[in-house]
Scaffold this motif. Structure first.
Motif, PDB file in Angstrom:
ATOM      1  N   GLU A   1       0.852  -1.190   0.000  1.00 18.82           N
ATOM      2  CA  GLU A   1       0.000   0.000   0.000  1.00 18.82           C
ATOM      3  C   GLU A   1       0.901   1.258   0.000  1.00 18.82           C
ATOM      4  O   GLU A   1       1.979   1.258   0.609  1.00 18.82           O
ATOM      5  CB  GLU A   1      -0.912  -0.056   1.227  1.00 18.82           C
TER       6      GLU A   1
ATOM      7  N   GLU B   1     -11.025   3.347   0.767  1.00 11.52           N
ATOM      8  CA  GLU B   1     -12.335   2.774   0.473  1.00 11.52           C
ATOM      9  C   GLU B   1     -12.827   3.135  -0.935  1.00 11.52           C
ATOM     10  O   GLU B   1     -13.427   2.305  -1.614  1.00 11.52           O
ATOM     11  CB  GLU B   1     -13.313   3.248   1.554  1.00 11.52           C
TER      12      GLU B   1
ATOM     13  N   LYS C   1     -11.359   0.981  -3.600  1.00 12.69           N
ATOM     14  CA  LYS C   1     -11.547  -0.467  -3.428  1.00 12.69           C
ATOM     15  C   LYS C   1     -12.447  -0.954  -4.562  1.00 12.69           C
ATOM     16  O   LYS C   1     -13.638  -1.202  -4.383  1.00 12.69           O
ATOM     17  CB  LYS C   1     -12.166  -0.724  -2.041  1.00 12.69           C
TER      18      LYS C   1
ATOM     19  N   GLY D   1      -6.657  -3.226   5.474  1.00 16.85           N
ATOM     20  CA  GLY D   1      -7.737  -4.110   5.052  1.00 16.85           C
ATOM     21  C   GLY D   1      -8.127  -3.910   3.596  1.00 16.85           C
ATOM     22  O   GLY D   1      -8.425  -4.877   2.892  1.00 16.85           O
ATOM     23  N   VAL D   2      -8.105  -2.667   3.138  1.00 11.44           N
ATOM     24  CA  VAL D   2      -8.499  -2.413   1.755  1.00 11.44           C
ATOM     25  C   VAL D   2      -7.527  -3.108   0.805  1.00 11.44           C
ATOM     26  O   VAL D   2      -7.930  -3.843  -0.108  1.00 11.44           O
ATOM     27  CB  VAL D   2      -8.558  -0.890   1.468  1.00 11.44           C
TER      28      VAL D   2
ATOM     29  N   ASP E   1      -7.915  -6.938   0.905  1.00 11.87           N
ATOM     30  CA  ASP E   1      -9.133  -7.411   0.223  1.00 11.87           C
ATOM     31  C   ASP E   1      -8.958  -7.371  -1.300  1.00 11.87           C
ATOM     32  O   ASP E   1      -9.424  -8.265  -2.013  1.00 11.87           O
ATOM     33  CB  ASP E   1     -10.340  -6.551   0.614  1.00 11.87           C
TER      34      ASP E   1
ATOM     35  N   THR F   1      -1.083  -4.206   8.123  1.00  7.12           N
ATOM     36  CA  THR F   1      -0.338  -3.113   8.750  1.00  7.12           C
ATOM     37  C   THR F   1      -1.240  -2.153   9.519  1.00  7.12           C
ATOM     38  O   THR F   1      -0.783  -1.126   9.997  1.00  7.12           O
ATOM     39  CB  THR F   1       0.427  -2.308   7.677  1.00  7.12           C
ATOM     40  N   THR F   2      -2.553  -2.449   9.563  1.00  5.66           N
ATOM     41  CA  THR F   2      -3.470  -1.633  10.359  1.00  5.66           C
ATOM     42  C   THR F   2      -4.085  -2.524  11.441  1.00  5.66           C
ATOM     43  O   THR F   2      -3.983  -3.756  11.372  1.00  5.66           O
ATOM     44  CB  THR F   2      -4.620  -1.079   9.493  1.00  5.66           C
TER      45      THR F   2
ATOM     46  N   ASP G   1      -8.933  -8.533  11.967  1.00  8.12           N
ATOM     47  CA  ASP G   1     -10.135  -8.885  11.212  1.00  8.12           C
ATOM     48  C   ASP G   1      -9.820  -9.176   9.748  1.00  8.12           C
ATOM     49  O   ASP G   1      -9.800 -10.339   9.319  1.00  8.12           O
ATOM     50  CB  ASP G   1     -11.166  -7.740  11.337  1.00  8.12           C
TER      51      ASP G   1
ATOM     52  N   LYS H   1     -12.317 -13.932   3.528  1.00  7.12           N
ATOM     53  CA  LYS H   1     -13.013 -13.135   2.516  1.00  7.12           C
ATOM     54  C   LYS H   1     -12.100 -12.141   1.797  1.00  7.12           C
ATOM     55  O   LYS H   1     -11.175 -11.590   2.397  1.00  7.12           O
ATOM     56  CB  LYS H   1     -14.157 -12.356   3.171  1.00  7.12           C
TER      57      LYS H   1
ATOM     58  N   LYS I   1     -21.050  -2.005  -0.683  1.00  7.48           N
ATOM     59  CA  LYS I   1     -19.775  -2.385  -0.097  1.00  7.48           C
ATOM     60  C   LYS I   1     -19.492  -3.872  -0.310  1.00  7.48           C
ATOM     61  O   LYS I   1     -20.365  -4.717  -0.118  1.00  7.48           O
ATOM     62  CB  LYS I   1     -19.842  -2.079   1.403  1.00  7.48           C
TER      63      LYS I   1
ATOM     64  N   PHE J   1       3.781  -2.517  13.139  1.00  6.62           N
ATOM     65  CA  PHE J   1       3.312  -1.575  12.122  1.00  6.62           C
ATOM     66  C   PHE J   1       2.370  -0.517  12.712  1.00  6.62           C
ATOM     67  O   PHE J   1       2.201   0.551  12.142  1.00  6.62           O
ATOM     68  CB  PHE J   1       2.584  -2.319  10.996  1.00  6.62           C
TER      69      PHE J   1
ATOM     70  N   THR K   1       3.055   3.555  13.515  1.00  2.99           N
ATOM     71  CA  THR K   1       2.936   4.719  12.633  1.00  2.99           C
ATOM     72  C   THR K   1       1.488   5.014  12.232  1.00  2.99           C
ATOM     73  O   THR K   1       1.236   5.945  11.472  1.00  2.99           O
ATOM     74  CB  THR K   1       3.759   4.488  11.341  1.00  2.99           C
TER      75      THR K   1
HETATM   76  N1  LIG Z   1     -11.893  -9.412   4.402  1.00  2.37           N
HETATM   77  C1  LIG Z   1     -12.397  -9.278   5.590  1.00  2.37           C
HETATM   78  O1  LIG Z   1     -12.785 -10.240   6.239  1.00  2.37           O
HETATM   79  C2  LIG Z   1     -12.516  -7.909   6.189  1.00  2.37           C
HETATM   80  C3  LIG Z   1     -12.788  -7.760   7.557  1.00  2.37           C
HETATM   81  C4  LIG Z   1     -12.840  -6.482   8.091  1.00  2.37           C
HETATM   82  C5  LIG Z   1     -12.637  -5.380   7.287  1.00  2.37           C
HETATM   83  N2  LIG Z   1     -12.398  -5.569   5.970  1.00  2.37           N
HETATM   84  C6  LIG Z   1     -12.179  -4.407   5.093  1.00  2.37           C
HETATM   85  O2  LIG Z   1     -11.058  -3.697   5.550  1.00  2.37           O
HETATM   86  C7  LIG Z   1     -11.169  -2.349   5.127  1.00  2.37           C
HETATM   87  C8  LIG Z   1     -10.735  -1.441   6.245  1.00  2.37           C
HETATM   88  O3  LIG Z   1      -9.393  -1.707   6.526  1.00  2.37           O
HETATM   89  P1  LIG Z   1      -8.426  -0.627   7.203  1.00  2.37           P
HETATM   90  O4  LIG Z   1      -9.103  -0.021   8.338  1.00  2.37           O
HETATM   91  O5  LIG Z   1      -7.129  -1.304   7.402  1.00  2.37           O
HETATM   92  O6  LIG Z   1      -8.353   0.539   6.106  1.00  2.37           O
HETATM   93  P2  LIG Z   1      -7.291   0.896   4.971  1.00  2.37           P
HETATM   94  O7  LIG Z   1      -6.787  -0.316   4.319  1.00  2.37           O
HETATM   95  O8  LIG Z   1      -7.942   1.926   4.141  1.00  2.37           O
HETATM   96  O9  LIG Z   1      -6.085   1.557   5.758  1.00  2.37           O
HETATM   97  C9  LIG Z   1      -6.302   2.711   6.497  1.00  2.37           C
HETATM   98  C10 LIG Z   1      -5.257   3.782   6.269  1.00  2.37           C
HETATM   99  O10 LIG Z   1      -4.083   3.436   6.952  1.00  2.37           O
HETATM  100  C11 LIG Z   1      -2.927   3.699   6.150  1.00  2.37           C
HETATM  101  N3  LIG Z   1      -1.925   2.763   6.658  1.00  2.37           N
HETATM  102  C12 LIG Z   1      -1.912   1.423   6.505  1.00  2.37           C
HETATM  103  N4  LIG Z   1      -0.939   0.888   7.270  1.00  2.37           N
HETATM  104  C13 LIG Z   1      -0.311   1.922   7.887  1.00  2.37           C
HETATM  105  C14 LIG Z   1       0.753   1.993   8.817  1.00  2.37           C
HETATM  106  N5  LIG Z   1       1.353   0.910   9.317  1.00  2.37           N
HETATM  107  N6  LIG Z   1       1.128   3.221   9.255  1.00  2.37           N
HETATM  108  C15 LIG Z   1       0.503   4.338   8.810  1.00  2.37           C
HETATM  109  N7  LIG Z   1      -0.533   4.322   7.950  1.00  2.37           N
HETATM  110  C16 LIG Z   1      -0.934   3.115   7.499  1.00  2.37           C
HETATM  111  C17 LIG Z   1      -3.395   3.549   4.751  1.00  2.37           C
HETATM  112  O11 LIG Z   1      -2.679   4.373   3.903  1.00  2.37           O
HETATM  113  C18 LIG Z   1      -4.851   3.991   4.822  1.00  2.37           C
HETATM  114  O12 LIG Z   1      -4.929   5.371   4.572  1.00  2.37           O
HETATM  115  C19 LIG Z   1     -12.634  -2.154   4.719  1.00  2.37           C
HETATM  116  O13 LIG Z   1     -12.714  -2.017   3.329  1.00  2.37           O
HETATM  117  C20 LIG Z   1     -13.313  -3.425   5.154  1.00  2.37           C
HETATM  118  O14 LIG Z   1     -14.369  -3.801   4.302  1.00  2.37           O
HETATM  119  C21 LIG Z   1     -12.319  -6.789   5.409  1.00  2.37           C
END
Ligand SMILES: NC(=O)c1ccc[n+]([C@@H]2O[C@H](COP(=O)([O-])OP(=O)(O)OC[C@H]3O[C@@H](n4cnc5c(N)ncnc54)[C@H](O)[C@@H]3O)[C@@H](O)[C@H]2O)c1
Length: 409
Positions: free
Chosen positions: A73, A104, A107, A137-138, A141, A161-162, A168, A174, A183, A201, A204
């Motif tokens: 990412e 999002e 995605k 997560g984005v 996925d 990394t989040t 999750d 999935k 969505k 991770f 940051t």
């Molecule tokens: N597949 C599944 O079972 C499942 C389960 C839960 C959520 N999801 C999906 O996950 C998504 C949400 O994931 P999210 O909250 O990780 O959002 P995301 O992937 O958009 O990441 C959030 C933000 O964090 C930044 N980032 C990522 N890692 C970083 C790090 N280590 N340090 C600093 N910044 C960082 C990214 O640039 C982004 O702006 C949703 O689309 C949701 O539908 C999927």
């Protein structure tokens, strides 16, 4: 599959023969079962060149590959790109990196196609060159979907990394992208061969995204793990400010570790027996009955976990109004949501939007609401008889609480 059938069969109307009473068999039933095994593992120091875990992850037993396609990412590449490159170089692996902006609104299938293009350009050797997905997560996925489509299934490794990724999106089966205003409307079940979870991770990640991940942890706490709820309630501020990465104090470190492990364990306990979601009554759907519509209506204002929290606040009030949760418990739950920096209300929650969300959920759950509602703290039940007046009453109550809180600020 009928209980008496062998696991793999091909059979015609009267048995397995090519002929029935001298005439060739003209219809068949094919039945098989595909065992699925994947690993989810906390692994500290993932980018330490001395740690072989990431380099070895996802290699089919006995095979070696000296190349990796990394899909990273954009923001993660900015922050960790040098360390990632140094790690793979030190482990003797040649890499190509596809840097993908992911949030999002990106995605989409277009993003999945970008990953497919990289896989094609790289010439993935499926058996010993797993794609490595590093991001939130984005990103996971999207890469998961691309990997499941590419040559009908290509192995990949998840490195979340989040916080949402760690507890999750990184641990289940999935994959998916959004389609139109819906969505995750396009998706597959394709777990990564290995998910390597390194909380380092989180150091940051901005606090809002920590809160966002804590919402999914709170979900597990509210429906099945009271101890986890008590940990969140007692340590909300410290967990947030340390980003679950406390440096010095061993007891703070222990709390953060407990919270993460309990969250992943609870999630996997629910996912494993129902990985393909044939059973539609799922505890992990708590917070996910109204939130898909809330999240898409409020886009880009609400993050995924924030929308989940609004849904959980709403269903907590619904449950209290039904006598499933008492007043004190409901107040405590809402207060913990506040302490975790999460919203409990959003203007997108109009009665019309919530009723549309419920109708969508009913469609998705094969004609029934199957709505998880909390029972006290740490347990839940499912209901099928939620009414429109109940929805409006609970919404009004939450909105008034929100107004009162705002005017007190
Ligand atoms: N597949 C599944 O079972 C499942 C389960 C839960 C959520 N999801 C999906 O996950 C998504 C949400 O994931 P999210 O909250 O990780 O959002 P995301 O992937 O958009 O990441 C959030 C933000 O964090 C930044 N980032 C990522 N890692 C970083 C790090 N280590 N340090 C600093 N910044 C960082 C990214 O640039 C982004 O702006 C949703 O689309 C949701 O539908 C999927």
């Amino acid at each position: 599959m009928a209980a008496t059938m062998p696991r793999h069969t091909i059979s015609g109307p009267s048995g397995n023969g090519l002929f029935t009473n001298g005439t060739p068999t003209r219809s068949w039933t094919v039945s098989t079962a595909k065992p699925v095994t994947y690993e989810v593992r906390f692994e500290n120091g993932l980018l330490d060149p001395a740690n072989p875990a990431l380099a070895e992850a996802g290699n089919a037993a006995g095979t070696t590959g000296s190349r990796r396609l990394l899909v990273v990412e954009e923001q993660v590449q900015r922050l960790y790109g040098d360390r990632i490159a140094a790690y793979f170089a030190a482990r003797g692996l040649d890499t190509e990196t596809c840097v993908l902006p992911a949030h999002e609104q990106l995605k989409t299938m277009e993003s999945a196609f970008r990953v497919v293009e990289s896989m094609d350009g790289f010439g993935i050797a499926r058996r010993h060159e797993p794609v490595v997905a590093i991001g939130g997560g984005v990103l996971m996925d999207i890469v998961g979907l691309a990997a499941s489509l590419y040559r009908r299934s290509t192995p990949y490794v998840r490195v979340p990394t989040t916080l949402i990724g760690l507890v999750d999106a990184g641990v289940g089966a999935k994959t998916g992208v959004n389609y139109g205003r819906h969505k995750n409307r396009l998706g597959t079940y394709h777990p990564s061969s290995v998910a390597l979870l390194d909380p380092m991770f989180l150091a940051t990640l901005d606090q809002r995204h920590i809160s966002n991940g804590l919402a999914e942890i709170l979900k597990i706490a509210l429906v099945k793990d009271r101890t986890l709820f008590e940990l969140l309630a007692a340590h909300s501020k410290a967990l947030l400010s340390s980003r679950l990465q406390p440096d010095d104090d061993p007891s703070d470190r222990r709390v953060a570790e407990d919270v993460l492990c309990r969250a992943v364990h609870g999630m996997l306990e629910e996912l494993q027996p129902n990985l393909w979601e044939h059973q539609l009554q799922r505890l992990v759907d708590y917070g996910h009955s109204f939130s898909p519509v809330i999240e898409m209506e409020a886009l880009p204002e609400l993050l995924h976990g924030e929308a989940v929290c609004v849904d959980m606040a709403f269903t907590t009030v619904l449950a209290r109004r039904r006598g499933l949760v008492d007043d004190d418990e409901a107040q405590r739950v809402l207060a913990v949501m506040d302490d975790l920096g999460l919203p409990v209300w959003h203007p997108a929650c109009t009665p019309a939007a919530m009723e549309r969300a419920l109708a969508d959920t009913v469609r998705h759950r094969d004609g029934q609401q199957r709505l998880p509602l909390p029972v006290g703290i740490g347990q839940a039940c499912f209901v099928n008889d939620l009414t429109a007046p109940e929805v409006r009453g609970a919404l009004e109550e939450l909105r008034e609480r929100d107004l009162a809180l705002r005017s007190a600020l």
